[in-house]
Design a protein around this motif. Structure first.
Motif, PDB file in Angstrom:
ATOM      1  N   UNK A 383       0.820  -1.206   0.000  1.00 53.23           N
ATOM      2  CA  UNK A 383       0.000   0.000   0.000  1.00 53.23           C
ATOM      3  C   UNK A 383       0.858   1.262   0.000  1.00 53.23           C
ATOM      4  N   UNK A 384       1.930   1.236   0.787  1.00 50.66           N
ATOM      5  CA  UNK A 384       2.839   2.380   0.812  1.00 50.66           C
ATOM      6  C   UNK A 384       3.506   2.561  -0.548  1.00 50.66           C
ATOM      7  N   UNK A 385       3.888   1.459  -1.172  1.00 50.76           N
ATOM      8  CA  UNK A 385       4.525   1.540  -2.493  1.00 50.76           C
ATOM      9  C   UNK A 385       3.547   2.083  -3.526  1.00 50.76           C
ATOM     10  N   UNK A 386       2.274   1.717  -3.385  1.00 49.16           N
ATOM     11  CA  UNK A 386       1.257   2.210  -4.310  1.00 49.16           C
ATOM     12  C   UNK A 386       1.097   3.720  -4.171  1.00 49.16           C
ATOM     13  N   UNK A 387       1.022   4.186  -2.918  1.00 52.52           N
ATOM     14  CA  UNK A 387       0.851   5.621  -2.686  1.00 52.52           C
ATOM     15  C   UNK A 387       2.069   6.420  -3.152  1.00 52.52           C
ATOM     16  N   UNK A 388       3.278   5.871  -2.909  1.00 54.22           N
ATOM     17  CA  UNK A 388       4.514   6.598  -3.221  1.00 54.22           C
ATOM     18  C   UNK A 388       5.042   6.313  -4.625  1.00 54.22           C
ATOM     19  N   UNK A 389       4.365   5.416  -5.344  1.00 51.56           N
ATOM     20  CA  UNK A 389       4.815   5.016  -6.690  1.00 51.56           C
ATOM     21  C   UNK A 389       6.253   4.503  -6.659  1.00 51.56           C
ATOM     22  N   UNK A 390       6.549   3.724  -5.604  1.00 56.62           N
ATOM     23  CA  UNK A 390       7.900   3.176  -5.424  1.00 56.62           C
ATOM     24  C   UNK A 390       8.171   2.063  -6.433  1.00 56.62           C
ATOM     25  N   UNK A 391       9.327   2.091  -7.062  1.00 57.50           N
ATOM     26  CA  UNK A 391       9.748   0.991  -7.933  1.00 57.50           C
ATOM     27  C   UNK A 391      10.325  -0.131  -7.082  1.00 57.50           C
ATOM     28  N   UNK A 392      10.280  -1.363  -7.603  1.00 52.30           N
ATOM     29  CA  UNK A 392      10.909  -2.486  -6.914  1.00 52.30           C
ATOM     30  C   UNK A 392      11.436  -3.477  -7.950  1.00 52.30           C
ATOM     31  N   UNK A 393      12.431  -4.259  -7.519  1.00 55.53           N
ATOM     32  CA  UNK A 393      13.027  -5.254  -8.408  1.00 55.53           C
ATOM     33  C   UNK A 393      12.025  -6.375  -8.688  1.00 55.53           C
ATOM     34  N   UNK A 394      11.938  -6.801  -9.957  1.00 53.73           N
ATOM     35  CA  UNK A 394      11.160  -7.972 -10.348  1.00 53.73           C
ATOM     36  C   UNK A 394      11.997  -8.753 -11.368  1.00 53.73           C
ATOM     37  N   UNK A 395      11.728 -10.052 -11.490  1.00 63.73           N
ATOM     38  CA  UNK A 395      12.540 -10.910 -12.353  1.00 63.73           C
ATOM     39  C   UNK A 395      11.818 -11.203 -13.664  1.00 63.73           C
ATOM     40  N   UNK A 396      12.578 -11.638 -14.663  1.00 60.43           N
ATOM     41  CA  UNK A 396      12.020 -12.163 -15.910  1.00 60.43           C
ATOM     42  C   UNK A 396      12.900 -13.326 -16.332  1.00 60.43           C
ATOM     43  N   UNK A 397      12.292 -14.439 -16.670  1.00 59.85           N
ATOM     44  CA  UNK A 397      13.081 -15.663 -16.859  1.00 59.85           C
ATOM     45  C   UNK A 397      13.508 -15.954 -18.284  1.00 59.85           C
ATOM     46  N   UNK A 398      13.094 -15.144 -19.254  1.00 61.53           N
ATOM     47  CA  UNK A 398      13.476 -15.457 -20.629  1.00 61.53           C
ATOM     48  C   UNK A 398      14.137 -14.277 -21.350  1.00 61.53           C
ATOM     49  N   UNK A 399      14.601 -13.281 -20.592  1.00 57.34           N
ATOM     50  CA  UNK A 399      15.294 -12.134 -21.177  1.00 57.34           C
ATOM     51  C   UNK A 399      16.458 -11.738 -20.283  1.00 57.34           C
ATOM     52  N   UNK A 400      17.542 -11.168 -20.861  1.00 60.94           N
ATOM     53  CA  UNK A 400      18.685 -10.705 -20.048  1.00 60.94           C
ATOM     54  C   UNK A 400      18.414  -9.337 -19.437  1.00 60.94           C
ATOM     55  N   UNK A 401      17.374  -9.252 -18.616  1.00 58.36           N
ATOM     56  CA  UNK A 401      16.960  -7.981 -18.020  1.00 58.36           C
ATOM     57  C   UNK A 401      17.060  -7.996 -16.514  1.00 58.36           C
ATOM     58  N   UNK A 402      17.783  -8.981 -15.963  1.00 56.91           N
ATOM     59  CA  UNK A 402      18.002  -9.082 -14.534  1.00 56.91           C
ATOM     60  C   UNK A 402      19.426  -8.671 -14.206  1.00 56.91           C
ATOM     61  N   UNK A 403      19.664  -8.241 -12.981  1.00 61.50           N
ATOM     62  CA  UNK A 403      21.021  -7.846 -12.607  1.00 61.50           C
ATOM     63  C   UNK A 403      22.011  -8.992 -12.865  1.00 61.50           C
ATOM     64  N   UNK A 404      21.583 -10.230 -12.670  1.00 56.28           N
ATOM     65  CA  UNK A 404      22.517 -11.355 -12.804  1.00 56.28           C
ATOM     66  C   UNK A 404      22.801 -11.759 -14.243  1.00 56.28           C
ATOM     67  N   UNK A 405      22.015 -11.275 -15.223  1.00 60.38           N
ATOM     68  CA  UNK A 405      22.302 -11.683 -16.602  1.00 60.38           C
ATOM     69  C   UNK A 405      22.215 -10.555 -17.629  1.00 60.38           C
ATOM     70  N   UNK A 406      22.022  -9.308 -17.177  1.00 66.89           N
ATOM     71  CA  UNK A 406      22.024  -8.196 -18.131  1.00 66.89           C
ATOM     72  C   UNK A 406      23.437  -7.917 -18.614  1.00 66.89           C
ATOM     73  N   UNK A 407      23.558  -7.251 -19.744  1.00 70.14           N
ATOM     74  CA  UNK A 407      24.855  -6.958 -20.336  1.00 70.14           C
ATOM     75  C   UNK A 407      25.299  -5.577 -19.882  1.00 70.14           C
ATOM     76  N   UNK A 408      26.473  -5.443 -19.251  1.00 73.66           N
ATOM     77  CA  UNK A 408      26.934  -4.121 -18.789  1.00 73.66           C
ATOM     78  C   UNK A 408      27.055  -3.137 -19.942  1.00 73.66           C
TER      79      UNK A 408
END
Length: 408
Positions: A383-408
């Motif tokens: 609820x706090x994140x909704x009110x503040x429009x806070x971003x948060x980390x989320x994963x995706x399993x078929x693209x290099x868009x995660x910290x552990x597999x993105x390209x620097x």
């Protein structure tokens, strides 16, 4: 006066020093205080005090025609590499190229790349830092003295400056001495009282031997000149007619390099899009990039966690491909630095450590579709994140868009 000819090899690989012809009596005494032509520094605060210092004789130099004393590297790039300064943004940073005129002042002596800003700094043909011939000298006190400069062309960015300095060893030198290196848009006649876009002031120094100093700094605007001056904080230094109260600093081996920004990985982030009937819709925001990530790993954000237990769809929620039903509950962790998310196992472990068995990092497709999904609202942080429009980390399993597999 009889002339003495000196010649010596440079210590750097493949460098040679042309024959030198100077007076045997050259001692470079710290008494350079020639005045600039009247009116040329009228805007400088403290100019009256500086003008009150008497003209003093320069260090004696043999009566040689300009050009007889040279120390030149046959290959400037090689010289810079040999002394560990790749891609130096300064010309003649080690002061190895110079031409002596009728005085150690420049002018009449010439030091390519370097020019006086205020009064008459000096060039010495004697061995400097590392044993190679050539170094610069300037006096100063709290409100005046000598200053020299080099024109540069620096876009806004991060840079590293290394230089070698020592307090010039003379009985008329109050200790400690200090220096200022400032990067500006145009040199100022009052570098003692005018900070630059980047201002690098040394600590008080008493070293009689050469010592290197390194600074890493960032400018937010482009600059076109690097200006150097000596100063001290001795309250009696500004006393009219007391040139014995000025401090002297020797300078050599300038190395200015651009610091390339460190390549960073990125992670995909989501937001809380809607809250309704005890359910929450989590998913993409305007900046979400599910292909390469959108937020640098240096960001400190909560992480989306989910536990899927086959919960039924709540009343009032109609799932579709882009707004699927996850069959579970979602929560947000306390904020974590993205760089710790080095693998899915680490990310899932953070969720399990904070919320218990069965919890893992929330993933793009957990609603059996993509981009957003619905889940049970089971945590007040959502609820706090909704009110503040806070971003948060989320994963995706078929693209290099995660910290552990993105390209620097």
């Amino acid at each position: 006066m009889p002339r003495t000819t000196l010649s010596a090899p440079r210590s750097l690989a493949r460098l040679s020093l042309a024959a030198v012809a100077i007076s045997a009596s050259l001692g470079l005494n710290p008494v350079s205080a020639q005045r600039t032509p009247a009116g040329s520094l009228s805007a400088a605060p403290g100019a009256a005090l500086a003008a009150a210092l008497p003209d003093l004789p320069e260090s004696p130099v043999a009566d040689e025609a300009a050009g007889n004393l040279r120390a030149a590297s046959p290959n400037a790039a090689e010289a810079e590499l040999a002394r560990g300064c790749r891609d130096n943004l300064l010309q003649n940073g080690d002061v190895s190229t110079f031409t002596m005129g009728g005085s150690t002042n420049f002018p009449p002596s010439v030091v390519p790349g370097w020019s006086p800003s205020v009064h008459s700094p000096q060039v010495s043909p004697t061995p400097g830092f590392g044993g190679a011939r050539g170094w610069l000298l300037a006096w100063g006190y709290g409100q005046g003295g000598e200053s020299f400069q080099q024109n540069v062309n620096l876009p806004a960015g991060t840079y590293r400056l290394t230089l070698a300095t020592r307090q010039h060893n003379a009985s008329t030198n109050p200790t400690p001495a200090r220096y200022r290196v400032a990067f500006r848009n145009g040199a100022t006649p009052n570098p003692w009282g005018t900070p630059g876009a980047a201002t690098l002031d040394s600590a008080p120094m008493t070293n009689a031997n050469w010592a290197t100093q390194t600074y890493t700094f960032t400018t937010t605007t482009a600059t076109n000149v690097m200006q150097v001056n000596t100063f001290n904080a001795n309250s009696t230094s500004a006393v009219r007619g007391r040139p014995d109260r000025v401090s002297w600093m020797a300078y050599d081996s300038f190395c200015l390099q651009a610091v390339k920004p460190e390549a960073r990985r990125r992670g995909m982030t989501w937001v809380v899009r809607e809250v309704r009937n005890g359910a929450v819709n989590v998913g993409n925001h305007a900046g979400t990039n599910p292909y390469v990530g959108d937020t640098p790993e240096t960001a400190i954000l909560p992480m989306l966690c989910i536990r899927q237990t086959g919960l039924p769809v709540p009343a009032g929620i109609v799932p579709d491909f882009y707004h699927g039903w996850s069959g579970g509950e979602v929560r947000l962790t306390t904020p974590v630095t993205g760089s710790v998310l080095n693998s899915p196992a680490i990310a899932n472990g953070i969720c399990a450590a904070q919320f218990g068995t069965g919890w893992r990092m929330g993933e793009f497709h957990d609603g059996n579709g993509g981009h957003t999904y619905w889940a049970k609202l089971g945590h007040p942080a959502l609820l706090e994140a909704f009110r503040a429009k806070t971003k948060f980390w989320a994963a995706i399993n078929d693209q290099p868009a995660n910290v552990w597999n993105s390209v620097p």
